[in-house]
Design a protein around this motif. Sequence first.
Motif, PDB file in Angstrom:
ATOM      1  N   ILE A   4      -0.364  27.549  26.921  1.00  0.00           N
ATOM      2  CA  ILE A   4      -1.291  28.470  27.573  1.00  0.00           C
ATOM      3  C   ILE A   4      -0.444  29.491  28.318  1.00  0.00           C
ATOM      4  O   ILE A   4       0.449  29.115  29.081  1.00  0.00           O
ATOM      5  CB  ILE A   4      -2.207  27.721  28.549  1.00  0.00           C
ATOM      6  CG1 ILE A   4      -3.069  26.724  27.771  1.00  0.00           C
ATOM      7  CG2 ILE A   4      -3.053  28.691  29.364  1.00  0.00           C
ATOM      8  CD1 ILE A   4      -3.862  25.778  28.638  1.00  0.00           C
ATOM      9  N   HIS A   5      -0.697  30.771  28.065  1.00  0.00           N
ATOM     10  CA  HIS A   5       0.084  31.781  28.770  1.00  0.00           C
ATOM     11  C   HIS A   5      -0.832  32.676  29.593  1.00  0.00           C
ATOM     12  O   HIS A   5      -2.024  32.809  29.315  1.00  0.00           O
ATOM     13  CB  HIS A   5       0.938  32.608  27.800  1.00  0.00           C
ATOM     14  CG  HIS A   5       0.158  33.480  26.885  1.00  0.00           C
ATOM     15  ND1 HIS A   5      -0.337  33.048  25.687  1.00  0.00           N
ATOM     16  CD2 HIS A   5      -0.220  34.770  26.999  1.00  0.00           C
ATOM     17  CE1 HIS A   5      -0.983  34.029  25.085  1.00  0.00           C
ATOM     18  NE2 HIS A   5      -0.934  35.092  25.863  1.00  0.00           N
ATOM     19  N   ASP A   6      -0.237  33.272  30.623  1.00  0.00           N
ATOM     20  CA  ASP A   6      -0.989  34.199  31.464  1.00  0.00           C
ATOM     21  C   ASP A   6      -0.786  35.631  30.956  1.00  0.00           C
ATOM     22  O   ASP A   6      -0.148  35.846  29.912  1.00  0.00           O
ATOM     23  CB  ASP A   6      -0.620  34.036  32.945  1.00  0.00           C
ATOM     24  CG  ASP A   6       0.808  34.435  33.271  1.00  0.00           C
ATOM     25  OD1 ASP A   6       1.500  35.051  32.411  1.00  0.00           O
ATOM     26  OD2 ASP A   6       1.263  34.136  34.393  1.00  0.00           O
ATOM     27  N   ALA A  24       3.953  34.416  30.785  1.00  0.00           N
ATOM     28  CA  ALA A  24       4.477  33.154  31.313  1.00  0.00           C
ATOM     29  C   ALA A  24       3.633  31.999  30.776  1.00  0.00           C
ATOM     30  O   ALA A  24       2.415  32.127  30.628  1.00  0.00           O
ATOM     31  CB  ALA A  24       4.461  33.172  32.840  1.00  0.00           C
ATOM     32  N   VAL A  25       4.280  30.879  30.486  1.00  0.00           N
ATOM     33  CA  VAL A  25       3.622  29.720  29.884  1.00  0.00           C
ATOM     34  C   VAL A  25       3.447  28.621  30.931  1.00  0.00           C
ATOM     35  O   VAL A  25       4.327  28.378  31.755  1.00  0.00           O
ATOM     36  CB  VAL A  25       4.449  29.195  28.684  1.00  0.00           C
ATOM     37  CG1 VAL A  25       3.864  27.910  28.123  1.00  0.00           C
ATOM     38  CG2 VAL A  25       4.522  30.254  27.598  1.00  0.00           C
ATOM     39  N   LEU A  26       2.288  27.948  30.866  1.00  0.00           N
ATOM     40  CA  LEU A  26       2.000  26.860  31.796  1.00  0.00           C
ATOM     41  C   LEU A  26       2.866  25.646  31.474  1.00  0.00           C
ATOM     42  O   LEU A  26       2.857  25.147  30.345  1.00  0.00           O
ATOM     43  CB  LEU A  26       0.522  26.467  31.709  1.00  0.00           C
ATOM     44  CG  LEU A  26       0.070  25.385  32.677  1.00  0.00           C
ATOM     45  CD1 LEU A  26       0.164  25.878  34.128  1.00  0.00           C
ATOM     46  CD2 LEU A  26      -1.354  24.952  32.359  1.00  0.00           C
ATOM     47  N   LEU A  27       3.625  25.187  32.484  1.00  0.00           N
ATOM     48  CA  LEU A  27       4.461  23.999  32.346  1.00  0.00           C
ATOM     49  C   LEU A  27       4.077  22.975  33.399  1.00  0.00           C
ATOM     50  O   LEU A  27       3.561  23.322  34.459  1.00  0.00           O
ATOM     51  CB  LEU A  27       5.940  24.357  32.495  1.00  0.00           C
ATOM     52  CG  LEU A  27       6.514  25.283  31.430  1.00  0.00           C
ATOM     53  CD1 LEU A  27       7.979  25.565  31.715  1.00  0.00           C
ATOM     54  CD2 LEU A  27       6.357  24.685  30.046  1.00  0.00           C
ATOM     55  N   GLN A  28       4.357  21.724  33.088  1.00  0.00           N
ATOM     56  CA  GLN A  28       4.035  20.605  33.965  1.00  0.00           C
ATOM     57  C   GLN A  28       5.320  19.984  34.491  1.00  0.00           C
ATOM     58  O   GLN A  28       6.206  19.636  33.701  1.00  0.00           O
ATOM     59  CB  GLN A  28       3.254  19.565  33.164  1.00  0.00           C
ATOM     60  CG  GLN A  28       2.954  18.293  33.904  1.00  0.00           C
ATOM     61  CD  GLN A  28       2.307  17.254  32.991  1.00  0.00           C
ATOM     62  OE1 GLN A  28       2.479  17.274  31.776  1.00  0.00           O
ATOM     63  NE2 GLN A  28       1.569  16.347  33.576  1.00  0.00           N
TER      64      GLN A  28
END
Length: 151
Positions: free
Chosen positions: A25-27, A31-35
Motif C-alpha cells: 500500500i503506498h501513499d 512511500a510504502v506501508l511497512l510494519q
Amino acid sequence: MGYIQELRSKIGHDPVILVGAVALIHDETGAVLLQKRTYPRGSWGIPGGLMELGESAEETVVREFQEEAGILIGNLQLFQVYSGAQVPSIAKNGDLYYPVTIAYEAELLSAEWQIDPEESAGFEFRTKEKVPKRLLRNHGKILMDYFERLK
C-alpha cells in the motif's frame, strides 16, 4: 489450534513450505506501508501473514491487516508471487520453513488503527531511500520490485 500449529504437532520442527500473503500500500508520495515487527525484534516487513486452511490468499492478507492493525484493506490486485528461497526462514519457536509469498497491491479502506502489540511495534510509510535495513528476508526483493513499478 490453527493450521500451522496442528501441522507442527504432527511433523515436529522439520522444514515445510508455507504460503503467505502481503499487501503493498503506498501513499501519494510513493512511500510504502511497512510494519515494525515484534519478531524478529527490531525487524521490519510488509504487512501480511501466513495462510490458514480454507482461506484464499486474498482473505489471508485482509485478515492479517485486521488482526495486526485493525484496518480494512481492499481493491487487491496481484503484484507478484515470490518463492524459491535457498535458505529457510525461522519462526519465533525455531521452526524452519520455506516461504511462498503472494504480494498484492491494495488500498486502505479504513484507517482506525488498533495495533496488536503481540505482532506489531508500529506501522510507517517509508520511501525507497528510507527502507529499514533490518527487513524480513524476502521482503527486500518484493519492495525493490514494487518501487521499480511505481517509477
